[in-house]
Design a protein around this motif. Structure first.
Motif, PDB file in Angstrom:
ATOM      1  N   LYS A  12       0.858  -1.187   0.000  1.00  0.00           N
ATOM      2  CA  LYS A  12       0.000   0.000   0.000  1.00  0.00           C
ATOM      3  C   LYS A  12       0.892   1.234   0.000  1.00  0.00           C
ATOM      4  O   LYS A  12       1.492   1.567   1.015  1.00  0.00           O
ATOM      5  N   PRO A  14       0.034   4.852  -1.249  1.00  0.00           N
ATOM      6  CA  PRO A  14      -0.983   5.697  -1.885  1.00  0.00           C
ATOM      7  C   PRO A  14      -0.405   6.613  -2.963  1.00  0.00           C
ATOM      8  O   PRO A  14       0.682   7.141  -2.775  1.00  0.00           O
ATOM      9  N   MET A  32      -8.467   7.859  -2.587  1.00  0.00           N
ATOM     10  CA  MET A  32      -8.260   7.739  -1.139  1.00  0.00           C
ATOM     11  C   MET A  32      -9.505   7.188  -0.431  1.00  0.00           C
ATOM     12  O   MET A  32      -9.394   6.506   0.574  1.00  0.00           O
ATOM     13  N   SER A  33     -10.670   7.455  -0.996  1.00  0.00           N
ATOM     14  CA  SER A  33     -11.906   6.931  -0.396  1.00  0.00           C
ATOM     15  C   SER A  33     -11.886   5.408  -0.349  1.00  0.00           C
ATOM     16  O   SER A  33     -12.379   4.797   0.602  1.00  0.00           O
ATOM     17  N   TYR A  36      -8.680   4.158   2.181  1.00  0.00           N
ATOM     18  CA  TYR A  36      -8.930   4.162   3.627  1.00  0.00           C
ATOM     19  C   TYR A  36      -9.654   2.904   4.113  1.00  0.00           C
ATOM     20  O   TYR A  36      -9.594   2.569   5.292  1.00  0.00           O
ATOM     21  N   HIS A  37     -10.361   2.229   3.204  1.00  0.00           N
ATOM     22  CA  HIS A  37     -11.135   1.055   3.604  1.00  0.00           C
ATOM     23  C   HIS A  37     -10.453  -0.263   3.235  1.00  0.00           C
ATOM     24  O   HIS A  37     -11.057  -1.327   3.382  1.00  0.00           O
ATOM     25  N   SER A  91     -11.180  11.309  -4.314  1.00  0.00           N
ATOM     26  CA  SER A  91     -10.448  11.315  -3.035  1.00  0.00           C
ATOM     27  C   SER A  91     -10.937  12.451  -2.154  1.00  0.00           C
ATOM     28  O   SER A  91     -10.907  12.375  -0.934  1.00  0.00           O
TER      29      SER A  91
END
Length: 199
Positions: A12, A14, A32-33, A36-37, A91
């Protein structure tokens, strides 16, 4: 077209992640949405994907939901909006927030996203006005169109829309107290959001 990818999350970094699927490591760019999960590295992951084939290579984009991917596909159809900008939009705004901004034609919410200027924001709002709702029927259902009759249903739609934007029920109901009984859904949402912004 690779429409879905399931495998083990290896890295990971980003906005890029690396997924091992059947012994092949796929580099996938995600908003990013979605990032984050994601589960921890070494865990199983499944993403909806979009494959872009360009002269300089093949690029795979991953999304946690079908709605995110549909929004991404609508965004990259807008002239001057590339995949990087589309990821930046997703994001900075959830799909529901984006649909809300388009429904209410709010450039202010889009220009807060890095890389989105006023002209780009206006072009996005104009070009996506009638398209995003059709691509996202589930999101569109929670955002009733302007001019819908104010009835008990309208207040329910306003409440649902505010809660979909991240406000809890107490905050949403508090902001709705001052709304006129004959307010349309879109006017009610706009007025409630103004009150919540001041709170």
């Amino acid at each position: 077209m690779i429409g879905r990818l399931r495998g083990t999350l290896l890295e990971k970094t980003p906005p890029q992640i690396l997924i091992d699927a059947g012994g092949v490591g796929y580099e996938v760019d995600v908003p990013m949405s979605t990032f984050y999960h994601l589960p921890a590295t070494g865990q199983a992951v499944s993403l909806h994907t979009h494959l872009a084939v360009r002269e300089d290579g093949h690029f795979l984009y991953g999304f946690g939901s079908v709605e995110e991917r549909a929004a991404f596909r609508q965004l990259i159809k807008v002239s001057g909006i590339g995949a990087r900008t589309a990821l930046a939009v997703l994001s900075g705004l959830s799909v529901t927030d984006l649909a809300q901004a388009i429904a209410l034609q709010e450039t202010g919410r889009l220009v807060k996203i890095p890389g989105i200027g006023k002209k780009t924001a206006e072009r996005l709002l104009l070009e996506l006005k009638d398209k995003l709702g059709k691509a996202l029927p589930t999101v569109a259902a929670s955002l009733a169109p302007a001019g819908s009759a104010a009835a008990p249903d309208a207040r329910s739609d306003i409440l649902n829309a505010l809660m979909a934007l991240g406000y809890n029920e107490k905050e949403a109901l508090g902001a709705m107290k001052g709304l006129a009984d004959d307010a349309t859904v879109s006017d009610g949402i706009r007025a409630a959001l103004k009150l919540l912004a001041k709170a």
